[in-house]
Design an enzyme around this catalytic site. Structure first.
Site, PDB file in Angstrom:
ATOM      1  N   HIS A  62      -2.970  -0.746  -5.814  1.00  0.00           N
ATOM      2  CA  HIS A  62      -4.088  -1.502  -5.220  1.00  0.00           C
ATOM      3  C   HIS A  62      -5.273  -1.376  -6.171  1.00  0.00           C
ATOM      4  O   HIS A  62      -5.818  -0.294  -6.341  1.00  0.00           O
ATOM      5  CB  HIS A  62      -4.485  -0.908  -3.861  1.00  0.00           C
ATOM      6  CG  HIS A  62      -3.513  -1.206  -2.780  1.00  0.00           C
ATOM      7  ND1 HIS A  62      -3.749  -2.142  -1.806  1.00  0.00           N
ATOM      8  CD2 HIS A  62      -2.293  -0.704  -2.525  1.00  0.00           C
ATOM      9  CE1 HIS A  62      -2.716  -2.196  -0.986  1.00  0.00           C
ATOM     10  NE2 HIS A  62      -1.810  -1.324  -1.397  1.00  0.00           N
ATOM     11  N   HIS A  84      -6.268   1.399   3.869  1.00  0.00           N
ATOM     12  CA  HIS A  84      -5.322   1.573   4.969  1.00  0.00           C
ATOM     13  C   HIS A  84      -5.796   2.641   5.946  1.00  0.00           C
ATOM     14  O   HIS A  84      -6.504   3.577   5.566  1.00  0.00           O
ATOM     15  CB  HIS A  84      -3.948   1.995   4.437  1.00  0.00           C
ATOM     16  CG  HIS A  84      -3.344   1.053   3.457  1.00  0.00           C
ATOM     17  ND1 HIS A  84      -3.663   1.074   2.124  1.00  0.00           N
ATOM     18  CD2 HIS A  84      -2.438   0.056   3.623  1.00  0.00           C
ATOM     19  CE1 HIS A  84      -2.985   0.124   1.494  1.00  0.00           C
ATOM     20  NE2 HIS A  84      -2.234  -0.510   2.378  1.00  0.00           N
ATOM     21  N   GLU A  87      -5.067   6.256   4.981  1.00  0.00           N
ATOM     22  CA  GLU A  87      -5.921   6.915   3.983  1.00  0.00           C
ATOM     23  C   GLU A  87      -7.064   7.681   4.651  1.00  0.00           C
ATOM     24  O   GLU A  87      -7.855   8.329   3.966  1.00  0.00           O
ATOM     25  CB  GLU A  87      -6.487   5.876   3.013  1.00  0.00           C
ATOM     26  CG  GLU A  87      -5.418   5.241   2.143  1.00  0.00           C
ATOM     27  CD  GLU A  87      -5.979   4.127   1.278  1.00  0.00           C
ATOM     28  OE1 GLU A  87      -6.546   4.425   0.226  1.00  0.00           O
ATOM     29  OE2 GLU A  87      -5.836   2.945   1.673  1.00  0.00           O
ATOM     30  N   SER A 216       0.098  -1.943   7.530  1.00  0.00           N
ATOM     31  CA  SER A 216      -1.182  -2.650   7.328  1.00  0.00           C
ATOM     32  C   SER A 216      -1.217  -3.941   8.133  1.00  0.00           C
ATOM     33  O   SER A 216      -0.464  -4.110   9.091  1.00  0.00           O
ATOM     34  CB  SER A 216      -1.358  -2.972   5.837  1.00  0.00           C
ATOM     35  OG  SER A 216      -0.417  -3.955   5.433  1.00  0.00           O
ATOM     36  N   ASN A 239      12.007  -3.102   0.413  1.00  0.00           N
ATOM     37  CA  ASN A 239      13.105  -2.130   0.572  1.00  0.00           C
ATOM     38  C   ASN A 239      13.760  -2.415   1.913  1.00  0.00           C
ATOM     39  O   ASN A 239      13.152  -3.014   2.796  1.00  0.00           O
ATOM     40  CB  ASN A 239      12.560  -0.699   0.541  1.00  0.00           C
ATOM     41  CG  ASN A 239      11.481  -0.449   1.587  1.00  0.00           C
ATOM     42  OD1 ASN A 239      10.373  -0.996   1.491  1.00  0.00           O
ATOM     43  ND2 ASN A 239      11.808   0.333   2.576  1.00  0.00           N
ATOM     44  N   HIS A 253       7.563   4.923  -2.759  1.00  0.00           N
ATOM     45  CA  HIS A 253       6.531   3.948  -3.137  1.00  0.00           C
ATOM     46  C   HIS A 253       6.886   3.216  -4.435  1.00  0.00           C
ATOM     47  O   HIS A 253       6.492   2.064  -4.627  1.00  0.00           O
ATOM     48  CB  HIS A 253       5.182   4.668  -3.267  1.00  0.00           C
ATOM     49  CG  HIS A 253       4.003   3.750  -3.382  1.00  0.00           C
ATOM     50  ND1 HIS A 253       3.740   2.748  -2.467  1.00  0.00           N
ATOM     51  CD2 HIS A 253       3.005   3.668  -4.310  1.00  0.00           C
ATOM     52  CE1 HIS A 253       2.638   2.092  -2.834  1.00  0.00           C
ATOM     53  NE2 HIS A 253       2.178   2.632  -3.942  1.00  0.00           N
TER      54      HIS A 253
HETATM   55  N1  HPA Z   1       8.148   1.236   5.996  1.00  0.00           N
HETATM   56  C1  HPA Z   1       6.825   1.148   6.193  1.00  0.00           C
HETATM   57  N2  HPA Z   1       5.999   0.553   5.354  1.00  0.00           N
HETATM   58  C2  HPA Z   1       6.526   0.006   4.241  1.00  0.00           C
HETATM   59  C3  HPA Z   1       7.890   0.044   3.965  1.00  0.00           C
HETATM   60  C4  HPA Z   1       8.753   0.709   4.898  1.00  0.00           C
HETATM   61  O1  HPA Z   1       9.984   0.810   4.714  1.00  0.00           O
HETATM   62  N3  HPA Z   1       8.088  -0.587   2.776  1.00  0.00           N
HETATM   63  C5  HPA Z   1       6.867  -1.016   2.360  1.00  0.00           C
HETATM   64  N4  HPA Z   1       5.921  -0.657   3.246  1.00  0.00           N
END
Ligand code: HPA
Length: 280
Positions: A62, A84, A87, A216, A239, A253
């Protein structure tokens, strides 16, 4: 904590002192998705640290600046990165930028985020248009509209059955179809993070009817709708949420940011297409 009109106005005045543009559309670019803002024409760039009251993201991926300029003939104000709840910011702090964008003249906002796929049909690199959400963070007492209501923005009690603008969704589906981009429509569930979900939580969220999970967007959507803004929101599936224990994989991440590279051109095609055919 709640903000006063002086707080919003101080941010608005600072931004106006740095740009002559009059944006009508806000863009919020999530994890790994910020590079679209670098393509705005005639752009003015303002680091968040220069804007009084603006929350700064501490998260890698970010970049933390406001970019105001032209995209496909529309004047937009783009947040390159967001703050967020996980944070440590309050929901009111997280949504301060939405109210500032509104006061700058934005009457529509397009939000993007990185999300985990819950729906078994979703693959990494797919996009999902939000058509509804489940707000776990709000249900647990962290709704940004709690506290004294600011009547200058909107009503105390807000209906939520017309949240994600139907026409914008239809338009997005047409644009994606033309561009050959996979665009699902589904339900986003907002959790606080920063931990990813356990496999048991993934199975629970699926049972509840959620298609994608993230940390978010929903807070910002509530505050935008409170002010009567048109809202469109789109998740990039970075993912696939893991629903079994003792596998060799774990969410992280880095995979979120890696998938962002695949997602940016797809998201860009959809957003540009929408702006090209924009009818206010
Ligand atoms: N879970 C929650 N937040 C996320 C994910 C996840 O698998 N991937 C990207 N942000």
């Amino acid at each position: 904590m709640s903000y006063s009109s002086d707080d919003y106005n101080a941010a608005v005045e600072m931004i106006r002192s740095r740009t002559k543009a009059q944006p009508t559309i806000g863009l919020v670019l999530g994890s790994g998705l910020g590079t679209l803002a670098d393509t705005l024409e005639a752009r003015d760039v303002i680091p968040y640290s220069d804007i009084p009251g603006w929350p700064r993201s501490t998260v890698h991926g970010h970049s933390g600046q406001l970019v105001i300029g032209e995209l496909e003939g529309q004047t937009v104000v783009a947040q390159q990165g967001r703050a967020h709840f996980y944070e440590g910011y309050t929901p009111q702090q997280v949504t301060f930028p939405i109210r500032v964008m509104y006061k700058l003249g934005a009457r529509s906002v397009i939000l993007t985020n990185a999300a985990g796929g819950l729906n078994p049909a979703y693959k990494v690199g797919d996009l999902m248009l939000l058509n509804d959400h489940i707000n776990f963070v709000g249900m647990s007492g962290n709704n940004p509209l709690m506290g004294p209501n600011d009547d200058s923005f909107g009503p105390r009690f807000l209906g939520m059955s017309q949240t994600y603008d139907r026409e914008l969704r239809q338009q997005a589906l047409h644009v994606a179809d033309d561009a050959g981009v996979t665009l699902h429509e589904g339900v986003y569930v907002c959790l606080s993070g920063p931990t990813f979900e356990t496999p048991a939580e993934v199975r629970m969220l699926r049972t509840l009817g959620a298609d994608a999970v993230g940390m978010s967007t929903v807070h910002e959507v509530l505050v935008a709708r409170h002010a009567g803004m048109r809202v469109m929101a789109c998740s990039g599936i970075t993912n696939v949420a893991i629903d079994q224990i003792d596998t060799t994989q774990d969410a992280n991440h880095e995979e979120v940011l890696d998938a962002g590279k695949v997602l940016v051109p797809r998201l860009t095609a959809v957003l540009r297409g929408i702006l090209r055919s924009w009818q206010a």
